[in-house]
Design a protein around this motif. Sequence first.
Motif, short mmCIF file in Angstrom:
data_model
loop_
_atom_site.label_atom_id
_atom_site.label_comp_id
_atom_site.label_asym_id
_atom_site.label_seq_id
_atom_site.Cartn_x
_atom_site.Cartn_y
_atom_site.Cartn_z
N MET A 194 43.15 51.01 39.43
CA MET A 194 43.67 49.92 40.29
C MET A 194 42.57 48.90 40.61
O MET A 194 42.86 47.73 40.77
CB MET A 194 44.22 50.49 41.59
CG MET A 194 45.58 51.19 41.43
SD MET A 194 46.87 50.11 40.83
CE MET A 194 47.22 49.16 42.29
N LYS A 195 41.32 49.35 40.73
CA LYS A 195 40.25 48.41 41.09
C LYS A 195 40.03 47.38 40.00
O LYS A 195 39.72 46.23 40.28
CB LYS A 195 38.96 49.17 41.39
CG LYS A 195 39.00 49.88 42.72
CD LYS A 195 37.64 50.37 43.14
CE LYS A 195 37.71 51.00 44.52
NZ LYS A 195 36.40 51.41 45.02
N LYS A 196 40.19 47.78 38.73
CA LYS A 196 40.02 46.82 37.63
C LYS A 196 41.08 45.73 37.72
O LYS A 196 40.78 44.55 37.53
CB LYS A 196 40.13 47.52 36.28
CG LYS A 196 38.88 48.26 35.87
CD LYS A 196 39.01 48.81 34.47
CE LYS A 196 37.75 49.56 34.07
NZ LYS A 196 37.86 50.11 32.71
N ILE A 197 42.31 46.11 38.02
CA ILE A 197 43.40 45.13 38.13
C ILE A 197 43.12 44.17 39.28
O ILE A 197 43.29 42.95 39.13
CB ILE A 197 44.75 45.84 38.32
CG1 ILE A 197 45.12 46.62 37.04
CG2 ILE A 197 45.85 44.84 38.68
CD1 ILE A 197 46.32 47.52 37.18
N GLU A 198 42.66 44.68 40.41
CA GLU A 198 42.34 43.82 41.56
C GLU A 198 41.22 42.85 41.20
O GLU A 198 41.25 41.68 41.58
CB GLU A 198 41.94 44.67 42.76
CG GLU A 198 43.11 45.42 43.38
CD GLU A 198 42.68 46.43 44.44
OE1 GLU A 198 41.47 46.49 44.76
OE2 GLU A 198 43.55 47.16 44.94
N ARG A 199 40.25 43.33 40.45
CA ARG A 199 39.14 42.47 40.04
C ARG A 199 39.63 41.36 39.12
O ARG A 199 39.22 40.20 39.25
CB ARG A 199 38.09 43.33 39.31
CG ARG A 199 36.68 42.83 39.50
CD ARG A 199 35.71 43.67 38.72
NE ARG A 199 35.20 44.78 39.49
CZ ARG A 199 34.41 45.74 39.00
NH1 ARG A 199 34.05 45.72 37.74
NH2 ARG A 199 34.00 46.71 39.77
N ILE A 200 40.51 41.70 38.20
CA ILE A 200 41.08 40.71 37.27
C ILE A 200 41.87 39.66 38.04
O ILE A 200 41.76 38.47 37.79
CB ILE A 200 41.97 41.41 36.21
CG1 ILE A 200 41.08 42.24 35.28
CG2 ILE A 200 42.77 40.39 35.43
CD1 ILE A 200 41.86 43.17 34.36
N ILE A 201 42.67 40.11 39.00
CA ILE A 201 43.48 39.18 39.80
C ILE A 201 42.59 38.23 40.57
O ILE A 201 42.82 37.02 40.59
CB ILE A 201 44.43 39.96 40.74
CG1 ILE A 201 45.53 40.65 39.92
CG2 ILE A 201 45.05 39.03 41.78
CD1 ILE A 201 46.37 41.64 40.72
N SER A 202 41.55 38.74 41.20
CA SER A 202 40.67 37.86 41.97
C SER A 202 39.94 36.88 41.05
O SER A 202 39.75 35.72 41.40
CB SER A 202 39.66 38.67 42.78
OG SER A 202 38.78 39.37 41.92
N THR A 203 39.58 37.32 39.85
CA THR A 203 38.94 36.42 38.89
C THR A 203 39.90 35.31 38.48
O THR A 203 39.52 34.14 38.43
CB THR A 203 38.49 37.21 37.65
OG1 THR A 203 37.60 38.25 38.06
CG2 THR A 203 37.77 36.31 36.67
N LEU A 204 41.14 35.66 38.21
CA LEU A 204 42.14 34.65 37.82
C LEU A 204 42.39 33.67 38.95
O LEU A 204 42.53 32.46 38.72
CB LEU A 204 43.46 35.33 37.42
CG LEU A 204 43.44 36.06 36.08
CD1 LEU A 204 44.74 36.81 35.88
CD2 LEU A 204 43.19 35.10 34.94
N LYS A 205 42.41 34.15 40.19
CA LYS A 205 42.58 33.24 41.33
C LYS A 205 41.42 32.26 41.41
O LYS A 205 41.61 31.07 41.65
CB LYS A 205 42.69 34.04 42.64
CG LYS A 205 44.03 34.69 42.84
CD LYS A 205 44.08 35.44 44.16
CE LYS A 205 45.40 36.14 44.36
NZ LYS A 205 45.44 36.94 45.58
N GLY A 206 40.21 32.75 41.20
CA GLY A 206 39.04 31.88 41.21
C GLY A 206 39.10 30.84 40.12
O GLY A 206 38.79 29.66 40.34
N ILE A 207 39.52 31.24 38.92
CA ILE A 207 39.63 30.30 37.81
C ILE A 207 40.69 29.24 38.11
O ILE A 207 40.46 28.05 37.86
CB ILE A 207 39.97 31.06 36.50
CG1 ILE A 207 38.77 31.93 36.08
CG2 ILE A 207 40.35 30.08 35.39
CD1 ILE A 207 39.09 32.90 34.96
N SER A 208 41.82 29.63 38.66
CA SER A 208 42.88 28.66 38.95
C SER A 208 42.42 27.66 40.01
O SER A 208 42.71 26.47 39.90
CB SER A 208 44.16 29.36 39.39
OG SER A 208 43.94 30.06 40.60
N LYS A 209 41.68 28.12 41.01
CA LYS A 209 41.14 27.19 42.03
C LYS A 209 40.19 26.21 41.38
O LYS A 209 40.20 25.01 41.66
CB LYS A 209 40.42 27.97 43.14
CG LYS A 209 41.35 28.64 44.10
CD LYS A 209 40.57 29.39 45.17
CE LYS A 209 41.49 30.18 46.07
NZ LYS A 209 40.75 30.99 47.04
#
Length: 44
Positions: free
Chosen positions: A1-16
Motif C-alpha cells: 500500500m505504501k508504494k501506491i500512496e507514494r505513486i499517488i503523491s508523485t502524480l499529484k505533484g506532477i499535475s500541480k
Amino acid sequence: MKKIERIISTLKGISKYILVNERINSQRCVAQNVNTTKTIIEHN
C-alpha cells in the motif's frame, strides 16, 4: 500500500507542476499580445 500512496503523491505533484507551467505560459501569451498592441498603436 505504501508504494501506491507514494505513486499517488508523485502524480499529484506532477499535475500541480503542469498546472503552474500552463498558467505561466498563458500569462506570457497575454503579455506578448499586450506588447504587440502597444507597438501597433505607437507606429500608427
